[in-house]
Design a protein around this motif. Structure first.
Motif, PDB file in Angstrom:
ATOM      1  N   PRO A  73      -7.072  -2.750  13.625  1.00 39.81           N
ATOM      2  CA  PRO A  73      -5.904  -2.526  12.770  1.00 39.81           C
ATOM      3  C   PRO A  73      -5.253  -1.163  13.006  1.00 39.81           C
ATOM      4  O   PRO A  73      -5.913  -0.231  13.482  1.00 39.81           O
ATOM      5  N   PHE A  74      -3.954  -1.065  12.627  1.00 37.28           N
ATOM      6  CA  PHE A  74      -3.180   0.142  12.955  1.00 37.28           C
ATOM      7  C   PHE A  74      -3.736   1.409  12.326  1.00 37.28           C
ATOM      8  O   PHE A  74      -3.517   2.499  12.814  1.00 37.28           O
ATOM      9  N   ASN A  75      -4.460   1.256  11.199  1.00 39.90           N
ATOM     10  CA  ASN A  75      -4.923   2.463  10.499  1.00 39.90           C
ATOM     11  C   ASN A  75      -6.443   2.626  10.579  1.00 39.90           C
ATOM     12  O   ASN A  75      -7.056   3.293   9.766  1.00 39.90           O
ATOM     13  N   LYS A  88      -2.042  -9.183  10.018  1.00 41.31           N
ATOM     14  CA  LYS A  88      -2.175  -8.075  10.977  1.00 41.31           C
ATOM     15  C   LYS A  88      -1.122  -6.982  10.761  1.00 41.31           C
ATOM     16  O   LYS A  88      -1.057  -6.017  11.506  1.00 41.31           O
ATOM     17  N   GLY A  89      -0.236  -7.194   9.765  1.00 39.22           N
ATOM     18  CA  GLY A  89       0.756  -6.168   9.443  1.00 39.22           C
ATOM     19  C   GLY A  89       2.062  -6.305  10.210  1.00 39.22           C
ATOM     20  O   GLY A  89       2.867  -5.367  10.248  1.00 39.22           O
ATOM     21  N   ASN A  90       2.287  -7.475  10.813  1.00 35.13           N
ATOM     22  CA  ASN A  90       3.539  -7.705  11.553  1.00 35.13           C
ATOM     23  C   ASN A  90       4.376  -8.753  10.807  1.00 35.13           C
ATOM     24  O   ASN A  90       3.825  -9.672  10.191  1.00 35.13           O
ATOM     25  N   PHE A 108       5.216  15.571   8.600  1.00 32.53           N
ATOM     26  CA  PHE A 108       6.172  15.236   9.671  1.00 32.53           C
ATOM     27  C   PHE A 108       6.032  13.764  10.075  1.00 32.53           C
ATOM     28  O   PHE A 108       7.018  13.045  10.278  1.00 32.53           O
ATOM     29  N   TYR A 109       4.799  13.272  10.155  1.00 32.04           N
ATOM     30  CA  TYR A 109       4.560  11.866  10.511  1.00 32.04           C
ATOM     31  C   TYR A 109       5.189  10.929   9.468  1.00 32.04           C
ATOM     32  O   TYR A 109       5.890   9.966   9.803  1.00 32.04           O
ATOM     33  N   ILE A 110       4.963  11.227   8.190  1.00 27.23           N
ATOM     34  CA  ILE A 110       5.478  10.362   7.112  1.00 27.23           C
ATOM     35  C   ILE A 110       7.005  10.411   7.076  1.00 27.23           C
ATOM     36  O   ILE A 110       7.669   9.402   6.821  1.00 27.23           O
ATOM     37  N   ARG A 142      -5.681   7.428   4.025  1.00 24.55           N
ATOM     38  CA  ARG A 142      -6.225   7.015   5.326  1.00 24.55           C
ATOM     39  C   ARG A 142      -5.695   7.893   6.465  1.00 24.55           C
ATOM     40  O   ARG A 142      -6.441   8.314   7.344  1.00 24.55           O
ATOM     41  N   ASN A 143      -4.387   8.145   6.431  1.00 32.09           N
ATOM     42  CA  ASN A 143      -3.834   9.003   7.483  1.00 32.09           C
ATOM     43  C   ASN A 143      -4.420  10.407   7.396  1.00 32.09           C
ATOM     44  O   ASN A 143      -4.670  11.057   8.410  1.00 32.09           O
ATOM     45  N   ALA A 144      -4.659  10.863   6.156  1.00 32.99           N
ATOM     46  CA  ALA A 144      -5.288  12.180   5.980  1.00 32.99           C
ATOM     47  C   ALA A 144      -6.696  12.161   6.587  1.00 32.99           C
ATOM     48  O   ALA A 144      -7.130  13.122   7.228  1.00 32.99           O
ATOM     49  N   ILE A 157      -0.897   3.297  17.479  1.00 35.80           N
ATOM     50  CA  ILE A 157      -1.707   3.204  16.261  1.00 35.80           C
ATOM     51  C   ILE A 157      -1.482   4.505  15.483  1.00 35.80           C
ATOM     52  O   ILE A 157      -1.008   5.507  16.049  1.00 35.80           O
ATOM     53  N   ASN A 158      -1.814   4.485  14.196  1.00 40.91           N
ATOM     54  CA  ASN A 158      -1.524   5.673  13.382  1.00 40.91           C
ATOM     55  C   ASN A 158      -2.153   6.939  13.959  1.00 40.91           C
ATOM     56  O   ASN A 158      -1.513   7.991  14.013  1.00 40.91           O
ATOM     57  N   ALA A 159      -3.417   6.839  14.399  1.00 39.24           N
ATOM     58  CA  ALA A 159      -4.101   8.027  14.925  1.00 39.24           C
ATOM     59  C   ALA A 159      -3.323   8.616  16.106  1.00 39.24           C
ATOM     60  O   ALA A 159      -3.119   9.837  16.185  1.00 39.24           O
ATOM     61  N   SER A 162       6.476  -3.103  16.021  1.00 35.82           N
ATOM     62  CA  SER A 162       6.664  -3.554  14.641  1.00 35.82           C
ATOM     63  C   SER A 162       6.480  -2.390  13.669  1.00 35.82           C
ATOM     64  O   SER A 162       5.981  -1.325  14.040  1.00 35.82           O
ATOM     65  N   GLY A 163       6.880  -2.636  12.424  1.00 36.75           N
ATOM     66  CA  GLY A 163       6.629  -1.665  11.355  1.00 36.75           C
ATOM     67  C   GLY A 163       6.327  -2.397  10.066  1.00 36.75           C
ATOM     68  O   GLY A 163       6.761  -3.548   9.901  1.00 36.75           O
ATOM     69  N   VAL A 164       5.601  -1.750   9.141  1.00 39.28           N
ATOM     70  CA  VAL A 164       5.235  -2.433   7.891  1.00 39.28           C
ATOM     71  C   VAL A 164       6.414  -2.608   6.925  1.00 39.28           C
ATOM     72  O   VAL A 164       6.266  -3.244   5.888  1.00 39.28           O
ATOM     73  N   TYR A 207       0.827  -1.220   0.000  1.00 41.27           N
ATOM     74  CA  TYR A 207       0.000   0.000   0.000  1.00 41.27           C
ATOM     75  C   TYR A 207       0.854   1.260   0.000  1.00 41.27           C
ATOM     76  O   TYR A 207       0.376   2.346  -0.338  1.00 41.27           O
ATOM     77  N   ILE A 208       2.158   1.093   0.388  1.00 39.46           N
ATOM     78  CA  ILE A 208       3.136   2.151   0.132  1.00 39.46           C
ATOM     79  C   ILE A 208       3.996   1.588  -1.012  1.00 39.46           C
ATOM     80  O   ILE A 208       4.814   0.684  -0.787  1.00 39.46           O
ATOM     81  N   PRO A 209       3.769   2.029  -2.261  1.00 37.14           N
ATOM     82  CA  PRO A 209       4.355   1.346  -3.420  1.00 37.14           C
ATOM     83  C   PRO A 209       5.861   1.095  -3.305  1.00 37.14           C
ATOM     84  O   PRO A 209       6.351   0.041  -3.692  1.00 37.14           O
ATOM     85  N   ILE A 242      11.938   1.909   8.756  1.00 37.18           N
ATOM     86  CA  ILE A 242      11.514   1.519  10.115  1.00 37.18           C
ATOM     87  C   ILE A 242      10.017   1.714  10.320  1.00 37.18           C
ATOM     88  O   ILE A 242       9.430   1.128  11.228  1.00 37.18           O
ATOM     89  N   GLN A 243       9.382   2.561   9.483  1.00 37.14           N
ATOM     90  CA  GLN A 243       7.928   2.765   9.553  1.00 37.14           C
ATOM     91  C   GLN A 243       7.440   2.985  10.992  1.00 37.14           C
ATOM     92  O   GLN A 243       7.940   3.834  11.678  1.00 37.14           O
ATOM     93  N   SER A 244       6.514   2.144  11.461  1.00 32.06           N
ATOM     94  CA  SER A 244       5.879   2.422  12.762  1.00 32.06           C
ATOM     95  C   SER A 244       6.796   2.249  13.968  1.00 32.06           C
ATOM     96  O   SER A 244       6.404   2.645  15.071  1.00 32.06           O
ATOM     97  N   SER A 258       9.206   3.933  14.384  1.00 33.19           N
ATOM     98  CA  SER A 258       9.521   5.335  14.712  1.00 33.19           C
ATOM     99  C   SER A 258       8.574   5.897  15.773  1.00 33.19           C
ATOM    100  O   SER A 258       8.892   6.882  16.443  1.00 33.19           O
ATOM    101  N   LYS A 259       7.403   5.273  15.932  1.00 35.65           N
ATOM    102  CA  LYS A 259       6.418   5.786  16.898  1.00 35.65           C
ATOM    103  C   LYS A 259       6.932   5.705  18.334  1.00 35.65           C
ATOM    104  O   LYS A 259       6.496   6.466  19.206  1.00 35.65           O
ATOM    105  N   VAL A 260       7.856   4.787  18.574  1.00 38.85           N
ATOM    106  CA  VAL A 260       8.461   4.693  19.915  1.00 38.85           C
ATOM    107  C   VAL A 260       9.353   5.914  20.158  1.00 38.85           C
ATOM    108  O   VAL A 260       9.363   6.484  21.254  1.00 38.85           O
TER     109      VAL A 260
HETATM  110  O1  DON Z   1       1.141   5.227   8.330  1.00 39.42           O
HETATM  111  C1  DON Z   1       1.379   4.139   7.817  1.00 39.42           C
HETATM  112  O2  DON Z   1       0.478   3.431   7.374  1.00 39.42           O
HETATM  113  C2  DON Z   1       2.822   3.690   7.743  1.00 39.42           C
HETATM  114  N1  DON Z   1       3.691   4.802   7.513  1.00 39.42           N
HETATM  115  C3  DON Z   1       3.243   3.006   9.027  1.00 39.42           C
HETATM  116  C4  DON Z   1       2.359   1.854   9.418  1.00 39.42           C
HETATM  117  C5  DON Z   1       3.056   0.784  10.165  1.00 39.42           C
HETATM  118  O3  DON Z   1       4.252   0.597  10.106  1.00 39.42           O
HETATM  119  C6  DON Z   1       2.185  -0.146  10.927  1.00 39.42           C
HETATM  120  N2  DON Z   1       2.975  -1.241  11.413  1.00 39.42           N
HETATM  121  N3  DON Z   1       2.866  -2.376  11.532  1.00 39.42           N
END
Ligand code: DON
Length: 304
Positions: free
Chosen positions: A93-95, A282-284, A187-189, A163-165, A112-114, A256-258, A26-28, A61-63, A65-67
């Motif tokens: 789900p995370f989103n 589940k995205g892990n 900034f999040y991305i 979705r994040n928008a 979670i993304n929110a 985890s991160g995607v 979903y992120i090409p 590293i994707q999510s 980074s949330k830590v």
């Molecule tokens: O916002 C997103 O959808 C991605 N940048 C990060 C999502 C993510 O890594 C969820 N992890 N498992």
């Protein structure tokens, strides 16, 4: 503990596991990564580094980074922070958008993304130069100034972050986003697009294994009490709607991160990271979960 021997056993056992996971598309730009990549790195407080495979190759590293963003926000603000984001597992789900509507725009947790979008909004309000300060923080905890953002991944996610928008817009309607919507998203991305290797991530996560202190020079990055809290949130919310399963099988706090990375810690013992891009539903990381389950099984130690 014979960590290198244990990692070698994990490495050979993983090759016998059929990997039913799929690389995130979903992120090409993430879809261009080889599903065969596999690396693991364990950084022990007492005895140093152990690894196998592609442990020194950088990935998105994707999510995870949330830590780091939560750490920065908690080091600036006290408990008032948790008026804008809760600390409960979401079971979704995370989103996901659904809880936000009936919970008045307050995300269940910062992982979670929110929740991470609210933390990004807070950091924009608190920091002079959010992107630079965030990267400086990562450089500080890893003592490695070469870590940076993958511009292709950054642009790729920006072009499809519908979705994040939607999450930001919904939260803005409840008054839980204070800054400009585009600025928060950008900034999040940016944070998600940072690239690190398993080795670098294990060094960063040593702070959480070591009561908030860097191992190299004992600088206190975050207070012991706040570090304990972050570890608790990793345990209960680090894997979205699979947090229970991760606790059940692995028994360590982690995130985890995607991009296929997982970072976990055994407080007082070690930080450990795995990278294998194919994700379970589940995205892990599918193999990442297996690897960590084997680690706590073969060592006979988890936090439980
Ligand atoms: O916002 C997103 O959808 C991605 N940048 C990060 C999502 C993510 O890594 C969820 N992890 N498992």
């Amino acid at each position: 503990m014979e960590y290198q021997q244990i990692l070698n056993t994990i490495n050979s056992e993983l090759s016998g596991i059929s990997n039913s996971g799929e690389v995130a598309t979903y992120i090409p730009e993430l879809a261009t990564i080889s599903p065969k990549k596999l690396g693991m790195h364990l950084y022990c407080i007492n005895s140093g580094h152990y690894s196998f495979g592609n442990n020194e190759e950088r990935f998105s590293i994707q999510s995870i980074s949330k830590v780091f963003s939560l750490t920065m926000a908690m080091s600036i603000l006290d408990d008032q922070l948790f008026r804008r984001v809760d600390v409960e597992p979401s079971g979704n789900p995370f989103n996901s958008l659904i809880q936000l509507e009936y919970e008045n725009g307050i995300p269940r947790n910062p992982f979670i993304n929110a929740g991470a979008l609210v933390i990004s909004d807070i950091l924009i309000s608190e920091l002079k130069n959010p992107k630079k300060d965030f990267l400086d923080f990562v450089h500080n905890i890893t003592e490695n100034n070469s870590i940076s953002v993958n511009q292709k991944v950054f642009i790729s996610e920006k072009e499809c972050s519908f979705r994040n928008a939607a999450l930001i817009n919904l939260m803005k309607s409840f008054g839980n986003i204070k800054n400009d919507i585009e600025e928060v998203l950008d900034f999040y991305i940016y944070q998600c697009a940072i690239e690190m290797s398993c080795k670098e991530l294990a060094t960063a996560f040593m702070v959480y294994a070591n009561s908030g202190k860097k191992l190299s020079d004992t600088t206190q990055i975050l207070s012991e009490q706040k570090t304990k809290r972050i570890n608790a949130i990793m345990q209960t919310c680090g894997f979205y709607d699979e947090a229970g399963e991760f606790s059940f099988r692995v028994g360590l706090p982690g995130k985890s991160g995607v991009g296929g990375g997982i970072a976990a810690i055994h407080p007082g013992q070690y930080a450990v990271t795995v990278w294998s891009p194919p994700l379970n539903p589940k995205g892990n990381s599918e193999l990442g979960m297996h690897a960590l389950e084997k680690l706590t099984t073969l060592t006979g130690y988890s936090i439980f």
